[in-house]
Structures are given as C-alpha cells and as structure tokens.
Design a protein around this motif. Sequence first.
Motif, PDB file in Angstrom:
ATOM      1  N   GLN A  63       0.880  -1.292  -0.006  1.00 28.70           N
ATOM      2  CA  GLN A  63      -0.111   0.029   0.050  1.00 28.70           C
ATOM      3  C   GLN A  63       0.710   1.386   0.057  1.00 28.70           C
ATOM      4  OE1 GLN A  63      -3.050   0.024   2.952  1.00 28.70           O
ATOM      5  NE2 GLN A  63      -4.087  -1.685   2.055  1.00 28.70           N
ATOM      6  N   ARG A  65       0.974   3.849  -2.115  1.00 27.57           N
ATOM      7  CA  ARG A  65       0.423   4.970  -2.443  1.00 27.57           C
ATOM      8  C   ARG A  65      -0.552   5.500  -1.228  1.00 27.57           C
ATOM      9  NH1 ARG A  65      -1.147   5.544  -8.415  1.00 27.57           N
ATOM     10  NH2 ARG A  65       0.195   3.923  -9.426  1.00 27.57           N
ATOM     11  N   ARG A  66      -1.020   4.619  -0.305  1.00 26.50           N
ATOM     12  CA  ARG A  66      -1.720   5.072   1.010  1.00 26.50           C
ATOM     13  C   ARG A  66      -0.714   5.533   1.868  1.00 26.50           C
ATOM     14  NH1 ARG A  66      -1.987   3.501   5.972  1.00 26.50           N
ATOM     15  NH2 ARG A  66      -0.817   1.668   5.841  1.00 26.50           N
ATOM     16  N   ARG A  69       0.068   8.998   0.847  1.00 29.34           N
ATOM     17  CA  ARG A  69      -0.965  10.144   1.105  1.00 29.34           C
ATOM     18  C   ARG A  69      -1.052  10.355   2.382  1.00 29.34           C
ATOM     19  NH1 ARG A  69      -5.566  12.207  -1.249  1.00 29.34           N
ATOM     20  NH2 ARG A  69      -6.021  13.902   0.195  1.00 29.34           N
ATOM     21  N   THR A  70      -0.711   9.548   3.312  1.00 28.96           N
ATOM     22  CA  THR A  70      -0.880   9.637   4.764  1.00 28.96           C
ATOM     23  C   THR A  70       0.436  10.459   5.230  1.00 28.96           C
ATOM     24  OG1 THR A  70      -1.731   7.502   5.208  1.00 28.96           O
ATOM     25  CG2 THR A  70      -0.683   8.848   7.103  1.00 28.96           C
ATOM     26  N   GLU A  88      -4.383  14.427  -7.105  1.00 29.72           N
ATOM     27  CA  GLU A  88      -4.093  13.271  -6.203  1.00 29.72           C
ATOM     28  C   GLU A  88      -2.411  13.047  -6.464  1.00 29.72           C
ATOM     29  OE1 GLU A  88      -4.313  10.215  -3.370  1.00 29.72           O
ATOM     30  OE2 GLU A  88      -5.240  12.216  -3.821  1.00 29.72           O
ATOM     31  N   LEU A  92       0.493  12.870  -3.855  1.00 29.42           N
ATOM     32  CA  LEU A  92       1.482  11.575  -3.496  1.00 29.42           C
ATOM     33  C   LEU A  92       2.890  11.843  -3.807  1.00 29.42           C
ATOM     34  CD1 LEU A  92      -0.750   8.827  -5.528  1.00 29.42           C
ATOM     35  CD2 LEU A  92      -0.530   9.393  -3.076  1.00 29.42           C
ATOM     36  N   THR A 168       5.005  -3.958   7.597  1.00 32.93           N
ATOM     37  CA  THR A 168       4.427  -2.634   7.796  1.00 32.93           C
ATOM     38  C   THR A 168       4.720  -2.128   9.205  1.00 32.93           C
ATOM     39  OG1 THR A 168       2.332  -3.651   8.630  1.00 32.93           O
ATOM     40  CG2 THR A 168       2.574  -3.055   5.973  1.00 32.93           C
ATOM     41  N   HIS A 189      -1.861  -2.777  11.105  1.00 35.72           N
ATOM     42  CA  HIS A 189      -2.691  -2.478  10.118  1.00 35.72           C
ATOM     43  C   HIS A 189      -3.916  -3.898  10.040  1.00 35.72           C
ATOM     44  CE1 HIS A 189      -4.753  -1.891   6.230  1.00 35.72           C
ATOM     45  NE2 HIS A 189      -4.329  -0.338   6.510  1.00 35.72           N
TER      46      HIS A 189
END
Length: 421
Positions: A63, A65-66, A69-70, A88, A92, A168, A189
């Motif tokens: 993940q 991209r997530r 973004r975070t 977007e 990113l 993660t 997560h």
Amino acid sequence: MPLRLHADPTRVVVRPFHLSWQSNGKGPSRSQRIATAVLAMEEGSVEDQLTHVLRDFEARHWQTRRVFRTRYDEIRAQLKLDDGALSESRRLLMGAYFCHEYSYAAAALMNPSVVPHYDQTGMPKGSIRIILSLRAVGEGHISSVAFREGVITDEGELHLAHQPPFATAADAYGDESVVKQGEVSVFRHPDSTVSGTVLFPITAAQANGLEDLRLVYFRHDDGAAEWLGTYTAYNGHVIQSEMLRTGDFRKFDMVPMTGSAARNKGMALFPRKVAGKYMMIGRQDGENLYLITSDTLTHWDEGQLILTPVYPWELVQIGNCGPPIEIDEGWLLLTHGVGAMREYSIGAVLLDKDDPSIVLRRTRTPILAASEDDREGYVPNVVYTCGAMKHGDKIFMPYGVADSSVAFAFVPIVDLLALMD
C-alpha cells in the motif's frame, strides 16, 4: 536446533523522512523549500516524477500510495499548506519526498522472547501456537521490535510461519499531547499479520531505539489475560524502562514506567501476582539481581537483593534472561552472567514459589555458552535470551547469538534442575 534467523537487509518498510521544520534564519526551512518546489512543478513533471518513484518502489512495499498520502496529510498540517485543488498525483509525490526506505533488520537480529499466541484455534492437543518478539537493528543502530509467529508441535518440533513479503510499521494513535507525555498507542494495520508488523520508536524517549522486549503472558486476579512486556527506551543519552501492553496484538500501548527502579535496563515481570503483589526481577545497580514488588504495574521502586555473582562465568555481572517461569518446583529464572573477556553465558536459578526472595538452588556452570563456531558477530561471545516458556516437560528457549542471529533450543526441565545445587 539447526534453525537460525539472521539479519536481513531485504526486510524494508517506508518510514517518515524527518527534515528540520525550522528556518535557519536565512530563509524558509528545507522542508518548506521542498514543499514549495513540488507545488510549483508543472503537472507533467509531477506525473513523470511520480511514475519514476512508483516504478522503483511500489512493488517493494505494501500500500505504497496510501503511505505517501498519509505522509502528505502530515506535511500539509505541519507546514500549514493551502492545498486547494491539488491533484492526487501532486499530493502523493510530496508525500514521497518526505518518506524513505528503511531496512529495519539490516545490522542485527537478536534477543528474542516468546509467549503463547492469542489464537490457539485448531491446535492439536500438546501443540501450541507461539509469538516471538525480536530486537531488530537497522541503520543508525536504531532498534525496533519485530515479531514471528510459529507452532511448537506435540512432538517438540518448531515450525515458524512464513514472513509476508511486505513489512508494515504499526501506526501511532492519539493526540500530540499524549505522545509528548510519553504514552502512545500503536495499531497493527487490519490487513497486516503479526509476523509482518514492526514497532518503531515513536516518542522522544524512544528516539534511538526500543531494546530487549521481555514479553510475558500475564494472568490478572480476575482471570483476564494480557500480554505485557518490559523494554528499554533509549533516546541516545538516557535509558527509560517502559511497558508494552496488548490484549490482541492489534493495539499496543507503550507506557513509561515510573519509580527509581525504572531507570535501569532488564526488568522482567512475573506472569501473575505473588502474595498479592506485582513482582519484577531487576538489576538496579548493574551487577546484582533484585526482587521488586509493587501495587501497580507501572511504578517500581528499589527492591530486595536476592542474587549476587558467585561463579567465575558471572563475576562481572548477572542479570535476568526474561520473566520467571512457573514450574511445580518453584519459579525458574533464567539468568545471564558475564565473565572474563565479557563473555555472556546463560544460567538458571530456582526461586521459592510463595516467596520469590528465597533462592532455593542455582546452576554452578552455564547451561548455554557460545560455541567455537558461534563466537563472531555484531557483539562477539554472547548468548542471550529475553524470555523462554514452558512446553510440556521442557523449556523452549529462543536465544540471540553474538547479537547477530537467533537460535532455538529445548531444555528438559528435569535435566535443568539436575544442574542446580
């Protein structure tokens, strides 16, 4: 056992890349300069740069991209950016500029502990699912906590679950004031396994590492179970004993301990109250072992001296090798001793079950020491464990070798007791 776990530079996670937020007095901070430059890019350049980043890193992480973004959302809040109608892709890309890839176990893997897994569904009689905690050391000698799941069979075999391809980092939770006070909760997560989760330093007190987690499966007076672990938070100058608390290995509470005993390393919690008190084994003076009692789990003052170095293999210092293990004969406490040439070995003592301040027996010689082909490593001549567990009539003991790898052994309890006098 022949199985070994080794440092592995391929185990990487995406971490925040922290730059100075403040201006040096001659203009905007570096962080502000980078953000401004990304905001000023032509949209085509943004797309090209993001394509390049994703080509190099998206397949290496989960993940991705997530995560970008975070991180962008954090930067926007910290720099008070007016993001307006940003694409977007631009968001990113900015997040990517403030991230980096971190190999959390590149330098060393060591000092494990073990507890029963929270999920024993489907286990045959005599078999048990387990969770190992591991001290992983990466760039800058920063220590984090990694985990591995596995099974000990009814025939005394160890099988570790495969690590997922992506690791993660557990995410922090709570407002800024809570983090600054030293308490913080982090969450695995929902889509990540325990074996794929890493606990990184969060607070200022932990900045240079989370060291030597001693996990224990703790039973409260009301029968409720909780997994508790003491560890050393290190900020590069000062150490602080803290406690990890979890009921499900999804939410982890990281709580600083208070009291004069909490200034030291290597505190190990008994798996239940004894005589109505919480109890720890500690080493306040750096040389001897003490029994510490408390009415709470997080405040610990000075304790009662119970064990001093006696034999040559432990003359420099002794310490615990994890929480005491309850057996029929009493409390079995694994110890480490440091002898000539700073050689670390593992021994054991037996404490009275009703009054653990009474030492019933102890080993004259180590039960485990570095073999000739296991001396070299990150720290040579060391064997060390942060916690073993009882399985049937044996003790299952994971242990670190030369602060470079993790090995495993089964020790028959009757044989171990026979070494004591």
